[in-house]
Structure formats: structure tokens, C-alpha cells
Scaffold this motif. Structure first.
Motif, PDB file in Angstrom:
ATOM      1  N   LEU A 221       0.835  -1.209   0.000  1.00 26.06           N
ATOM      2  CA  LEU A 221       0.000   0.000   0.000  1.00 26.06           C
ATOM      3  C   LEU A 221       0.863   1.251   0.000  1.00 26.06           C
ATOM      4  N   ARG A 222       1.943   1.210   0.800  1.00 25.87           N
ATOM      5  CA  ARG A 222       2.852   2.356   0.848  1.00 25.87           C
ATOM      6  C   ARG A 222       3.428   2.639  -0.547  1.00 25.87           C
ATOM      7  N   LEU A 223       3.826   1.561  -1.232  1.00 25.57           N
ATOM      8  CA  LEU A 223       4.383   1.726  -2.585  1.00 25.57           C
ATOM      9  C   LEU A 223       3.317   2.252  -3.544  1.00 25.57           C
ATOM     10  N   CYS A 224       2.091   1.726  -3.439  1.00 21.78           N
ATOM     11  CA  CYS A 224       1.001   2.190  -4.319  1.00 21.78           C
ATOM     12  C   CYS A 224       0.762   3.681  -4.123  1.00 21.78           C
ATOM     13  N   ARG A 225       0.772   4.129  -2.871  1.00 25.36           N
ATOM     14  CA  ARG A 225       0.556   5.567  -2.603  1.00 25.36           C
ATOM     15  C   ARG A 225       1.673   6.385  -3.232  1.00 25.36           C
ATOM     16  N   ALA A 226       2.912   5.899  -3.090  1.00 20.40           N
ATOM     17  CA  ALA A 226       4.052   6.629  -3.666  1.00 20.40           C
ATOM     18  C   ALA A 226       3.897   6.738  -5.185  1.00 20.40           C
ATOM     19  N   VAL A 227       3.407   5.671  -5.796  1.00 18.58           N
ATOM     20  CA  VAL A 227       3.290   5.646  -7.263  1.00 18.58           C
ATOM     21  C   VAL A 227       2.111   6.500  -7.734  1.00 18.58           C
ATOM     22  N   PHE A 228       0.948   6.305  -7.115  1.00 14.97           N
ATOM     23  CA  PHE A 228      -0.277   6.869  -7.706  1.00 14.97           C
ATOM     24  C   PHE A 228      -0.651   8.251  -7.178  1.00 14.97           C
ATOM     25  N   LEU A 229      -0.002   8.692  -6.099  1.00 10.10           N
ATOM     26  CA  LEU A 229      -0.288  10.049  -5.623  1.00 10.10           C
ATOM     27  C   LEU A 229       0.776  11.028  -6.095  1.00 10.10           C
ATOM     28  N   CYS A 230       1.699  10.550  -6.931  1.00  7.44           N
ATOM     29  CA  CYS A 230       2.704  11.487  -7.462  1.00  7.44           C
ATOM     30  C   CYS A 230       2.370  11.793  -8.915  1.00  7.44           C
ATOM     31  N   GLU A 231       3.168  12.652  -9.513  1.00  9.93           N
ATOM     32  CA  GLU A 231       2.797  13.161 -10.828  1.00  9.93           C
ATOM     33  C   GLU A 231       2.920  12.122 -11.945  1.00  9.93           C
ATOM     34  N   ASP A 232       4.045  11.438 -11.977  1.00  7.77           N
ATOM     35  CA  ASP A 232       4.290  10.516 -13.089  1.00  7.77           C
ATOM     36  C   ASP A 232       4.323   9.074 -12.584  1.00  7.77           C
ATOM     37  N   MET A 233       3.164   8.436 -12.628  1.00  8.84           N
ATOM     38  CA  MET A 233       3.077   7.064 -12.099  1.00  8.84           C
ATOM     39  C   MET A 233       3.918   6.092 -12.926  1.00  8.84           C
ATOM     40  N   ARG A 234       4.301   6.509 -14.139  1.00 10.83           N
ATOM     41  CA  ARG A 234       5.021   5.580 -15.027  1.00 10.83           C
ATOM     42  C   ARG A 234       6.515   5.896 -15.157  1.00 10.83           C
TER      43      ARG A 234
END
Ligand code: FE2
Length: 360
Positions: A221-234
Motif C-alpha cells: 500500500l505504501r508503494l502504491c501511494r508513492a506511485v499513484f499520488l505522485c505526478e508521473d506514475m510511469r
């Protein structure tokens, strides 16, 4: 007393950008002789593409492309196994693709060494013999299929979406190459990644607790938040994070259960034929009553990435369709019990389930 059983997880993996170049080493000791046949099951999306040229193919090897327009069916798996059986038995099965392809590879590997049809093994611990040595190479992150002990299949004759849950379903080795997810379209990247987020929310909210599963889910979940709450998920870093989150989320599910979202999502897939990950997101979007903070966070993530979750899908269906949706949802007793307890049928009456579907 809580159930006690030995847990099988993926034993060996190679994680690195560019890891696919090392597939030959990953096959070493298992299927590296000239006559050792390797069966590649590859998402049809890659047919004729550059990825194929990068595989360490020998003359004895075979490639079968998996049509992932629809999710795997028990009949489709049986047909694939019949095709594979016309040739010498492979020494290894390599699945390259998203969750549908990885699940197909797992199912085919198991059925090559176990008699009968795919439908015979839908359930828990019904596979008696180890399958053919299997390697998973995910090309999109989120389903956790690379790590889980199941391979989900649609059984249309029985209106049932259920996997072969078995220790023998677990991949023997993985190649985790975040470079492979660079070309996944935005929406698909988001919907598939959210499968991990949803698995972990469901698992952590359930009645059944397992310390290893909780730890995996927390970190995923922590990693998902880092990925999807930032600007460039990719970004390259985020693609690697999400690949690890998916692996952790899939590992957690081996020791725990999902909750409400997956049964409703399975209903959508069975009756309206929407794919697993987008179905999950459609369901998650209306889970305020059951997972209020996660539903709010899910919407924030979708907004941050500019992804629109489909709506209005179930507003005007026939009574017969609502009945079919209800049946295909309520059949998933294990996750529903995990979410709501033994009395889940009292909470999820037909009227209540129809009301939830109507909100989608
Ligand atoms: Fe899932």
C-alpha cells in the motif's frame, strides 16, 4: 483456532531493469539442453514485436500466443492443453504477459501433469501433482498473478469465476523486469496497478489476520501511494516500485483473503464481461459504506492520474441480469466471510446487492 498450513511462495526471482535479457540463465539447470523443449505462452499483444526477438529461443521450443481479449476460460485452457499435448512434453513453461497470460501459463503447466479438465481443479488444493516447471514474466504490474497460488478461470457452464488454488500453481521462478511495463497504456497501467491496492485494502480490512500477509500488504500500500499520488506514475522508479508492490500484494493473498470488491468484480466479469482490473475499479468507486477511507483515497489517486473510472454500467439492467450478478457475487463465500463474517448473506441480501450494482 486459526487454520495452520505450510505456505508456498515463489522461491526464486530476478528483479532488475532489463532482466529479460537473463531469461536464459533463469532457465539454466531446468530446460537448457538443445532438446529441452520450452513452451512460451505469450500475450498476443507481443506477436511479431521486438520482445520475441529477445527470447533465448532454441529449435525445440514452441511459442503459443494467448488471446487476452477475454479472460481465461476453463474451455479455453483445455483447448490449449490439447494443442500442447500434440507435441513432446515441455521441460518448462514460460508465461509472458499480464495476469490473464500468467494465469493461463500456470493452469496449462498444472494440467500437463494432472489428468482431467481445468474445471475439475477450480477450488482449493485439488491439484495433486506438481506442474511443469514454470517461469512468470509479468509485463504489467498489479494483479499479483506472478506471486499468487491461484490462476483464475471463467467457467461459463457453471456461471463461476474461480481459480486453481494450490501450492502447485505458484511459479517456480520469476523474471521481474520493470522495463517491460514502459509501454502499458495509462488507463490500463492505473486499473491494473489498482488491483494491488484493492487486494491489500481488502486483506487488511478482513477478519482473518496473518502477520506476514499484513506486512506485505502494508508495504505494498505504501508503494502504491508513492506511485499513484505522485505526478508521473510511469517513471522508471515508479514502474519498479509498482512491480514490487504487485509481487508483495500477490504474496500477501497467499496467506489471506480478499474482501468485498473481488466478489462484486467477479460478478461484473461473469455477467457483463468487463475485465478483472477495470471491474475492480468500478466496484471500488462505490465502496464508501464498506471501505470509506480507501474509497476516498482511491478517487484521489484516479484524479491525480487523470484517469476516469467507468460509471453507469449497471444502472438499467433487467431483473434477470441483476439476479445473475447477485448469484455470481454471493457464491464467493470465503472472501465475503472474511469481509463481513459468517452472516454475510444477511448483509448482502438480493436487494442490497442490486442497490450496490445500480450505483456502479
Ligand atoms: Fe485481483
Amino acid at each position: 483456532m486459526r487454520p495452520v498450513r505450510i505456505t508456498k511462495t515463489v522461491g526464486e526471482y530476478l528483479l532488475a531493469p532489463g532482466a529479460l535479457a537473463h531469461l536464459g540463465e533463469v532457465l539454466r539447470g531446468r530446460a537448457d539442453g538443445q532438446d529441452d523443449r520450452v513452451l512460451y505462452l505469450i500475450d498476443h499483444y507481443f506477436r511479431g514485436g521486438k520482445l520475441i526477438e529477445r527470447l533465448p529461443l532454441k529449435p525445440a521450443d514452441a511459442i503459443l500466443y494467448v488471446d487476452t481479449a477475454d479472460e481465461p476460460t476453463t474451455d479455453g485452457i483445455d483447448a490449449l492443453v490439447r494443442r500442447v499435448r500434440q507435441n513432446p512434453m515441455p521441460k518448462a513453461v514460460v508465461g509472458i504477459g499480464g495476469g490473464a497470460t500468467l494465469d493461463t501459463a500456470k493452469a496449462v503447466s498444472n494440467l500437463l501433469t494432472n489428468d482431467g479438465a481445468a474445471a475439475d481443479y477450480q477450488g482449493w488444493d485439488l491439484v495433486s501433482r506438481p506442474g511443469v516447471f514454470k517461469i512468470g514474466v509479468p509485463t504489467v504490474s498489479g494483479t499479483g498473478a506472478e506471486a499468487s497460488r491461484t490462476c483464475v478461470m471463467m467457467n461459463h457452464a457453471r456461471n463461476l469465476k474461480l481459480g486453481m488454488n494450490s501450492d502447485h500453481t505458484v511459479f517456480d521462478r520469476l523474471v521481474l523486469d520493470p522495463d517491460l511495463t514502459a509501454t502499458v497504456p495509462r488507463d490500463q497501467y492505473f486499473f491494473t496497478g489498482m488491483d494491488t491496492y484493492i487486494h491489500c485494502v481488502e486483506s487488511l480490512s478482513g477478519r482473518y489476520r496473518h502477520a506476514f500477509a499484513d506486512a506485505c500488504s502494508d508495504q505494498a500500500l505504501r508503494l502504491c501511494r508513492a506511485v499513484f499520488l505522485c505526478e508521473d506514475m510511469r517513471s522508471a522508479a515508479n514502474r519498479e516500485r509498482l512491480m514490487v508492490a504487485s509481487f508483495l500484494g500477490g504474496s500477501a493473498i497467499g496467506n489471506s483473503y480478499v474482501g468485498l470488491v473481488h466478489p462484486f468484480s467477479a460478478g461484473l466479469s461473469m455477467v457483463l464481461h468487463t475485465h478483472h482490473c477495470v471491474s475492480n475499479c468500478i466496484v471500488m468507486n462505490v465502496m464508501d459504506e464498506f471501505y470509506p477511507s480507501a474509497t476516498e483515497e482511491f478517487r484521489r489517486m484516479a484524479a491525480a492520474q487523470g484517469v476516469a473510472v467507468p460509471r453507469g454500467l449497471c444502472r438499467q439492467l433487467s431483473e434477470q441480469q441483476y439476479r445473475a450478478l447477485y448469484e455470481a457475487t454471493i457464491v464467493h463465500a470465503k472472501p465475503l466471510t472474511n469481509a463481513l463474517g459468517d452472516g454475510f448473506r444477511d448483509v448482502l441480501s438480493f436487494d442490497k446487492v442490486r442497490e450496490i450494482f445500480r450505483m456502479m
